[in-house]
Write a protein that holds these residues in place. Structure first.
Motif, PDB file in Angstrom:
ATOM      1  N   LEU A 147     -73.784  -0.196  59.988  1.00  0.00           N
ATOM      2  CA  LEU A 147     -74.887   0.582  60.610  1.00  0.00           C
ATOM      3  C   LEU A 147     -75.707   1.496  59.553  1.00  0.00           C
ATOM      4  CD1 LEU A 147     -76.406   1.492  63.298  1.00  0.00           C
ATOM      5  CD2 LEU A 147     -74.814   3.159  63.231  1.00  0.00           C
ATOM      6  N   HIS A 148     -74.751   2.212  58.377  1.00  0.00           N
ATOM      7  CA  HIS A 148     -75.335   2.737  57.412  1.00  0.00           C
ATOM      8  C   HIS A 148     -76.389   2.214  56.549  1.00  0.00           C
ATOM      9  CE1 HIS A 148     -73.821   6.077  54.142  1.00  0.00           C
ATOM     10  NE2 HIS A 148     -74.970   6.088  54.487  1.00  0.00           N
ATOM     11  N   THR A 149     -75.731   0.780  56.263  1.00  0.00           N
ATOM     12  CA  THR A 149     -76.536   0.083  55.225  1.00  0.00           C
ATOM     13  C   THR A 149     -77.778  -0.366  56.053  1.00  0.00           C
ATOM     14  OG1 THR A 149     -74.616  -0.828  54.143  1.00  0.00           O
ATOM     15  CG2 THR A 149     -76.470  -2.070  53.806  1.00  0.00           C
ATOM     16  N   ILE A 150     -77.903  -0.799  57.530  1.00  0.00           N
ATOM     17  CA  ILE A 150     -78.824  -1.021  58.080  1.00  0.00           C
ATOM     18  C   ILE A 150     -80.072   0.075  58.001  1.00  0.00           C
ATOM     19  CG2 ILE A 150     -80.095  -1.763  60.366  1.00  0.00           C
ATOM     20  CD1 ILE A 150     -77.554  -3.170  60.799  1.00  0.00           C
ATOM     21  N   LEU A 191     -83.657  -0.216  56.779  1.00  0.00           N
ATOM     22  CA  LEU A 191     -84.727  -0.101  57.538  1.00  0.00           C
ATOM     23  C   LEU A 191     -85.806   1.110  57.178  1.00  0.00           C
ATOM     24  CD1 LEU A 191     -83.367  -0.732  61.228  1.00  0.00           C
ATOM     25  CD2 LEU A 191     -84.690  -2.386  59.730  1.00  0.00           C
ATOM     26  N   ALA A 192     -85.198   2.208  56.546  1.00  0.00           N
ATOM     27  CA  ALA A 192     -85.959   3.432  56.130  1.00  0.00           C
ATOM     28  C   ALA A 192     -86.937   2.825  55.081  1.00  0.00           C
ATOM     29  CB  ALA A 192     -85.011   4.436  55.533  1.00  0.00           C
ATOM     30  N   SER A 193     -86.716   1.766  54.125  1.00  0.00           N
ATOM     31  CA  SER A 193     -87.517   1.285  53.061  1.00  0.00           C
ATOM     32  C   SER A 193     -88.439   0.051  53.757  1.00  0.00           C
ATOM     33  CB  SER A 193     -86.859   1.008  52.177  1.00  0.00           C
ATOM     34  OG  SER A 193     -86.373   1.908  51.229  1.00  0.00           O
ATOM     35  N   LEU A 194     -87.652  -0.794  54.278  1.00  0.00           N
ATOM     36  CA  LEU A 194     -88.287  -2.179  54.849  1.00  0.00           C
ATOM     37  C   LEU A 194     -89.409  -1.953  56.015  1.00  0.00           C
ATOM     38  CD1 LEU A 194     -85.130  -4.183  54.678  1.00  0.00           C
ATOM     39  CD2 LEU A 194     -87.057  -4.485  53.194  1.00  0.00           C
ATOM     40  N   VAL A 195     -89.039  -0.871  57.003  1.00  0.00           N
ATOM     41  CA  VAL A 195     -89.833  -0.764  57.931  1.00  0.00           C
ATOM     42  C   VAL A 195     -91.215   0.012  57.463  1.00  0.00           C
ATOM     43  CG1 VAL A 195     -90.468   0.558  60.263  1.00  0.00           C
ATOM     44  CG2 VAL A 195     -88.381  -0.830  59.941  1.00  0.00           C
ATOM     45  N   ARG A 196     -90.946   1.133  56.464  1.00  0.00           N
ATOM     46  CA  ARG A 196     -92.266   1.571  55.884  1.00  0.00           C
ATOM     47  C   ARG A 196     -93.179   0.642  55.223  1.00  0.00           C
ATOM     48  NH1 ARG A 196     -88.456   5.953  55.855  1.00  0.00           N
ATOM     49  NH2 ARG A 196     -89.426   7.748  56.414  1.00  0.00           N
ATOM     50  N   ASP A 197     -92.563  -0.543  54.610  1.00  0.00           N
ATOM     51  CA  ASP A 197     -93.189  -1.575  53.568  1.00  0.00           C
ATOM     52  C   ASP A 197     -94.171  -2.386  54.946  1.00  0.00           C
ATOM     53  OD1 ASP A 197     -92.289  -0.707  51.494  1.00  0.00           O
ATOM     54  OD2 ASP A 197     -90.595  -2.370  51.383  1.00  0.00           O
ATOM     55  N   ARG A 198     -93.698  -2.338  56.056  1.00  0.00           N
ATOM     56  CA  ARG A 198     -94.409  -3.195  57.079  1.00  0.00           C
ATOM     57  C   ARG A 198     -95.281  -2.653  58.246  1.00  0.00           C
ATOM     58  NH1 ARG A 198     -90.089  -5.075  54.693  1.00  0.00           N
ATOM     59  NH2 ARG A 198     -89.683  -7.544  54.776  1.00  0.00           N
ATOM     60  N   GLU A 223     -78.389  -5.083  45.175  1.00  0.00           N
ATOM     61  CA  GLU A 223     -79.032  -4.179  44.545  1.00  0.00           C
ATOM     62  C   GLU A 223     -80.295  -3.882  45.106  1.00  0.00           C
ATOM     63  OE1 GLU A 223     -77.959  -7.039  43.451  1.00  0.00           O
ATOM     64  OE2 GLU A 223     -76.117  -6.066  42.209  1.00  0.00           O
ATOM     65  N   ASP A 224     -80.918  -4.335  46.075  1.00  0.00           N
ATOM     66  CA  ASP A 224     -81.858  -3.744  46.993  1.00  0.00           C
ATOM     67  C   ASP A 224     -81.533  -2.619  47.889  1.00  0.00           C
ATOM     68  OD1 ASP A 224     -83.407  -5.758  46.197  1.00  0.00           O
ATOM     69  OD2 ASP A 224     -82.740  -7.166  47.515  1.00  0.00           O
ATOM     70  N   VAL A 225     -80.535  -2.482  48.092  1.00  0.00           N
ATOM     71  CA  VAL A 225     -79.825  -1.286  48.999  1.00  0.00           C
ATOM     72  C   VAL A 225     -80.254  -0.005  48.536  1.00  0.00           C
ATOM     73  CG1 VAL A 225     -78.150  -0.626  50.725  1.00  0.00           C
ATOM     74  CG2 VAL A 225     -78.168  -2.984  50.295  1.00  0.00           C
ATOM     75  N   PRO A 226     -80.932   0.900  49.012  1.00  0.00           N
ATOM     76  CA  PRO A 226     -81.108   2.173  48.517  1.00  0.00           C
ATOM     77  C   PRO A 226     -80.180   3.225  48.837  1.00  0.00           C
ATOM     78  CG  PRO A 226     -82.845   1.902  50.188  1.00  0.00           C
ATOM     79  CD  PRO A 226     -82.045   0.645  50.238  1.00  0.00           C
ATOM     80  N   GLY A 227     -79.893   3.990  47.944  1.00  0.00           N
ATOM     81  CA  GLY A 227     -78.886   5.285  48.292  1.00  0.00           C
ATOM     82  C   GLY A 227     -77.571   4.783  48.540  1.00  0.00           C
ATOM     83  N   THR A 228     -76.954   4.328  47.455  1.00  0.00           N
ATOM     84  CA  THR A 228     -75.698   3.688  47.279  1.00  0.00           C
ATOM     85  C   THR A 228     -74.962   4.291  46.314  1.00  0.00           C
ATOM     86  OG1 THR A 228     -76.202   1.763  46.201  1.00  0.00           O
ATOM     87  CG2 THR A 228     -76.208   1.597  48.493  1.00  0.00           C
ATOM     88  N   ASP A 229     -75.261   5.615  45.989  1.00  0.00           N
ATOM     89  CA  ASP A 229     -74.457   6.185  44.784  1.00  0.00           C
ATOM     90  C   ASP A 229     -74.265   7.520  45.247  1.00  0.00           C
ATOM     91  OD1 ASP A 229     -76.729   7.726  44.024  1.00  0.00           O
ATOM     92  OD2 ASP A 229     -77.297   6.240  42.597  1.00  0.00           O
ATOM     93  N   CYS A 253     -76.670   9.702  48.462  1.00  0.00           N
ATOM     94  CA  CYS A 253     -76.085   9.506  49.775  1.00  0.00           C
ATOM     95  C   CYS A 253     -75.163  10.357  49.947  1.00  0.00           C
ATOM     96  CB  CYS A 253     -75.785   7.950  49.691  1.00  0.00           C
ATOM     97  SG  CYS A 253     -75.132   7.734  51.464  1.00  0.00           S
ATOM     98  N   GLY A 254     -75.096  10.956  51.087  1.00  0.00           N
ATOM     99  CA  GLY A 254     -73.700  11.821  51.350  1.00  0.00           C
ATOM    100  C   GLY A 254     -72.439  11.164  51.524  1.00  0.00           C
ATOM    101  N   ASN A 255     -72.381  10.170  51.723  1.00  0.00           N
ATOM    102  CA  ASN A 255     -71.157   9.036  52.092  1.00  0.00           C
ATOM    103  C   ASN A 255     -71.474   7.607  51.319  1.00  0.00           C
ATOM    104  OD1 ASN A 255     -68.645   8.578  52.996  1.00  0.00           O
ATOM    105  ND2 ASN A 255     -69.403   8.233  55.197  1.00  0.00           N
ATOM    106  N   TYR A 256     -71.491   7.593  50.401  1.00  0.00           N
ATOM    107  CA  TYR A 256     -72.048   6.444  49.571  1.00  0.00           C
ATOM    108  C   TYR A 256     -71.131   5.308  49.652  1.00  0.00           C
ATOM    109  CZ  TYR A 256     -69.317   7.346  45.458  1.00  0.00           C
ATOM    110  OH  TYR A 256     -68.545   7.767  44.424  1.00  0.00           O
ATOM    111  N   ARG A 257     -69.636   5.573  49.795  1.00  0.00           N
ATOM    112  CA  ARG A 257     -68.850   4.795  49.804  1.00  0.00           C
ATOM    113  C   ARG A 257     -68.699   3.859  51.207  1.00  0.00           C
ATOM    114  NH1 ARG A 257     -66.362   9.001  48.422  1.00  0.00           N
ATOM    115  NH2 ARG A 257     -65.930   9.495  46.110  1.00  0.00           N
TER     116      ARG A 257
END
Length: 157
Positions: A53-56, A60-67, A114-120, A124-128
């Motif tokens: 869910l976190h990855t979705i 979605l935060a980026s992909l939906v904005r692109d569309r 590599e496409d997933v934003p906010g993974t560090d 991200c507040g819970n990047y793991r």
């Protein structure tokens, strides 16, 4: 306590996946925002694991904005069955369904880690707690069922 629309919805009557307009709010300057219920999983019958869910959510935060224009926020429900989608104006449900469907298709078929934003830790507040594998599998489940334009009927799938 204030009434919250989400807690008056009969969760036993809806048929996920769907997009449902929860309501609109008009600000003091006349700006309108619309809150949508994007339900991916049937309530009380399943839930998306937190990492997926976190990855979705991040994708979605980026992909939906692109569309589609006007996305303010997309935030997961605590029950892990879907998301609130907050948008400027009063967009039509079919337009939003198309943008979300295309975004989920990208997650299921095209996105790489590599496409997933906010993974560090910086972004991200819970990047793991991410799983692209889970995000892909759940996106496929939703795409196989189709996203209805009506919470109580299978419409527009």
């Amino acid at each position: 306590m204030a009434d919250v629309e989400s807690f008056t919805l009969d969760h036993t009557a809806v048929l996920a996946p769907y997009v449902r307009r929860i309501g609109t709010e008009t600000g003091p300057r006349g700006d309108v925002i619309t809150n949508f219920d994007l339900r991916l999983v049937q309530p009380n019958e399943g839930e998306i694991p937190t990492a997926g869910l976190h990855t979705i959510e991040h994708l979605l935060a980026s992909l939906v904005r692109d569309r589609i224009d006007g996305l303010i926020d997309i935030s997961p429900f605590g029950c892990r069955t879907g998301f609130h989608v907050i948008m400027w104006g009063e967009p039509e449900i079919p337009m939003l369904v198309d943008a979300i469907t295309d975004s989920l298709r990208a997650i299921a078929e095209d996105v790489t880690w590599e496409d997933v934003p906010g993974t560090d830790a910086f972004s991200c507040g819970n990047y793991r707690d991410h799983s692209l594998h889970s995000a892909r599998e759940w996106s496929k489940v939703v795409l196989d069922k189709g996203i209805s334009h009506d919470a109580f009927q299978r419409v527009g799938v």
